[in-house]
Design an enzyme around this catalytic site. Structure first.
Site, PDB file in Angstrom:
ATOM      1  N   ARG A 162     -24.882   7.245 -10.138  1.00  0.00           N
ATOM      2  CA  ARG A 162     -24.314   8.981  -9.878  1.00  0.00           C
ATOM      3  C   ARG A 162     -23.727   8.928  -8.325  1.00  0.00           C
ATOM      4  NH1 ARG A 162     -29.753  10.566 -11.152  1.00  0.00           N
ATOM      5  NH2 ARG A 162     -29.882  10.786 -13.109  1.00  0.00           N
ATOM      6  N   PHE A 218     -22.938  14.405 -21.946  1.00  0.00           N
ATOM      7  CA  PHE A 218     -24.394  13.980 -21.964  1.00  0.00           C
ATOM      8  C   PHE A 218     -25.046  14.047 -20.638  1.00  0.00           C
ATOM      9  CE2 PHE A 218     -22.192  11.262 -24.998  1.00  0.00           C
ATOM     10  CZ  PHE A 218     -22.803  11.278 -26.215  1.00  0.00           C
ATOM     11  N   ASP A 232     -23.955  18.977 -22.718  1.00  0.00           N
ATOM     12  CA  ASP A 232     -25.228  18.433 -23.336  1.00  0.00           C
ATOM     13  C   ASP A 232     -25.371  19.280 -24.682  1.00  0.00           C
ATOM     14  OD1 ASP A 232     -27.534  16.257 -22.321  1.00  0.00           O
ATOM     15  OD2 ASP A 232     -28.203  17.701 -23.851  1.00  0.00           O
ATOM     16  N   SER A 233     -26.056  18.727 -25.860  1.00  0.00           N
ATOM     17  CA  SER A 233     -26.199  19.280 -26.911  1.00  0.00           C
ATOM     18  C   SER A 233     -27.607  20.193 -26.844  1.00  0.00           C
ATOM     19  CB  SER A 233     -26.215  18.340 -27.944  1.00  0.00           C
ATOM     20  OG  SER A 233     -27.385  17.199 -27.959  1.00  0.00           O
ATOM     21  N   ALA A 254     -21.474  16.257 -28.514  1.00  0.00           N
ATOM     22  CA  ALA A 254     -20.586  15.574 -27.617  1.00  0.00           C
ATOM     23  C   ALA A 254     -19.473  15.134 -28.760  1.00  0.00           C
ATOM     24  CB  ALA A 254     -21.390  14.329 -27.248  1.00  0.00           C
ATOM     25  N   ASP A 273     -22.706   9.211 -20.940  1.00  0.00           N
ATOM     26  CA  ASP A 273     -24.045   8.800 -20.739  1.00  0.00           C
ATOM     27  C   ASP A 273     -24.990   8.869 -22.020  1.00  0.00           C
ATOM     28  OD1 ASP A 273     -26.578   7.510 -19.835  1.00  0.00           O
ATOM     29  OD2 ASP A 273     -26.751   9.055 -18.180  1.00  0.00           O
ATOM     30  N   CYS A 310     -27.923   2.830 -22.736  1.00  0.00           N
ATOM     31  CA  CYS A 310     -29.304   2.606 -22.273  1.00  0.00           C
ATOM     32  C   CYS A 310     -30.046   2.068 -23.374  1.00  0.00           C
ATOM     33  CB  CYS A 310     -29.951   3.842 -21.769  1.00  0.00           C
ATOM     34  SG  CYS A 310     -30.162   5.124 -23.165  1.00  0.00           S
TER      35      CYS A 310
END
Ligand code: SAH
Length: 409
Positions: free
Chosen positions: A227, A243, A265-266, A293, A313, A353
């Site tokens: 970040r 995200f 974000d969802s 997204a 992300d 990730c």
């Protein structure tokens, strides 16, 4: 259903059985790899209960390592020691946890107003145990039955080492828990629970963390330093943080002087956290939206919107090697759209990730995006997780996070 497995009956930390390996299967374990799969096991000498200490031996009886048994998991034995003189007793776990905590002190991550991962499973030679510190509280995530059996000893160690106000147990991801035969409910295991969000500092910002219901153990600590690295390039730019979860990247960019930030974000819970965190930090330049997204990226494209920085992300796209191709296609798709949204000279921050997507696969994916979009992509930094998420050189499966910072012509 019981709330958890019984506490281990392995007081002296000595083995109750020996697990013999098939011929030619011992090499990874002489190399200190901690996971013994059922397919490598030739025979079990003894009748170990799940969670018991066992020895691992070659087919002709040579000692290889000492670990913990779980007959309900494909991962039959997790290894913790490679010397037959080592007992896996309470003192052993205390020493390992102390060593993990000492590393965070060495890294300067012992600020009690901040958050840090104190124990990172295999990366700290404690396969199946994750401990995150959020200010005065600890969140413990157990992903191995054998660790669940030792929860009391683990909490004793944590209390003596860091004196938290409370220790909360957070369940493992559902899939993982099932693989291990774990039935652990989220609960307070020691001390008192926070009566609301826990506030922690990160690089000069303040974040509220929901320890009881937040994603992971409440926050994405692995992205802490990314970040800050990303924010350094955000000054003056219009930023899209896709995200966003609780707004980590968004707030770092706003603080660094981004012109404006759109955080998406969802999950409505996530965007509520992001809004609260923006308010907490007086970040007026951040607007937060709840949306999917894929749809949002398409609608921004259709509307002809442009950004100076796009951050992606996403959650784990590849759950296993089998879904690797699908995952790479999904990464390609969102990155391609993101590149289309960038002004010339814009910054793309692209994360993954998924452990099963290698760094090389991920960079190849970006190479494909460059080719298809006809835009040059300059890789500026290829980063990973913060240093409180160490990876064991003997278990590279622990290396999962990729965070690429690139300039797009
Ligand atoms: N960048 C965040 C972490 C993101 S984790 C941070 O620094 O803290 C991935 C996030 O993607 C989660 O918050 C999840 O709610 C969100 N997500 C999952 N599927 C999504 C989708 N289809 N559209 C938008 N967000 C999604």
């Amino acid at each position: 259903m019981p709330d958890g497995p019984p506490d281990a009956r392995t007081g002296d930390g000595l083995p109750t059985a020996t697990i013999m390996l098939k011929p030619k299967r011992a090499r990874p374990f002489f190399g200190r790899h901690p996971w013994v799969l059922d397919s490598a096991v030739l025979r079990v000498d003894g009748e170990p209960a799940d969670g018991d200490v066992v020895d691992l031996a070659t087919h002709d009886g040579t000692f290889v390592a000492r670990g913990l048994w779980n007959a309900s998991s494909r991962l039959r034995v997790r290894l913790y020691a490679f010397d037959p003189a080592t007992r896996l007793d309470d003192a052993f776990w205390q020493t390992r946890i102390a060593s993990a905590v000492a590393l965070r002190t060495t890294l300067g991550l012992d600020d009690r107003a901040a958050a840090a991962r104190l124990v990172n499973s295999e990366g700290d030679d404690l396969s199946g145990l994750i401990v995150d510190r959020y200010g005065e509280y600890l969140a413990v995530q157990v992903t191995a039955l054998a660790m669940a059996c030792r929860l009391e000893a683990i909490c004793d160690s944590l209390e003596s080492l860091v004196s938290p106000r409370g220790i909360l147990l957070r369940g493992a991801e559902r899939g993982l828990a099932k693989l291990e035969g774990l039935h652990l409910a989220d609960r307070l295991v020691r001390g008192t629970a926070p009566d609301g969000p826990v506030f922690v500092h990160e690089h000069g910002l303040k974040f509220g963390v929901d320890l009881a219901e937040g994603q992971k153990t409440g926050y994405y600590l692995d992205q802490r330093d990314n970040r800050q690295a990303v924010a350094a390039a955000a000054r003056g730019r219009r930023v899209l943080d896709m995200f966003c979860y609780s707004g980590g990247f968004s707030l770092a960019c706003a603080k660094a002087g981004a012109r404006s930030v759109l955080a998406v974000d969802s999950s409505a819970k996530a965007t509520a956290l992001a809004k609260a965190n923006a308010g907490l930090n007086g970040a007026a330049s951040v607007s937060v939206e709840t949306a999917d997204a894929f749809e949002k990226l398409d609608s921004l494209t259709a509307a002809g919107e442009r950004f100076g920085m796009v951050i992606l992300d996403p959650p784990k796209f590849a759950r296993s090697r089998a879904s690797l191709d699908d995952a790479l296609r999904a990464y390609h798709r969102i990155n391609r759209v993101a590149v289309g949204l960038l002004d010339p000279g814009g910054i793309l921050v692209s994360c993954s990730c998924s452990g099963s997507v290698s760094r090389e696969d991920f960079l190849q994916m970006l190479s494909g995006v460059s080719q298809r979009s006809g835009r040059s992509i300059q890789l500026l930094e290829c980063r990973g997780a913060a240093a409180d998420h160490p990876v064991s050189a003997s278990c590279l499966e622990g290396e999962y996070l990729k965070c690429v910072i690139a300039r797009v012509a």
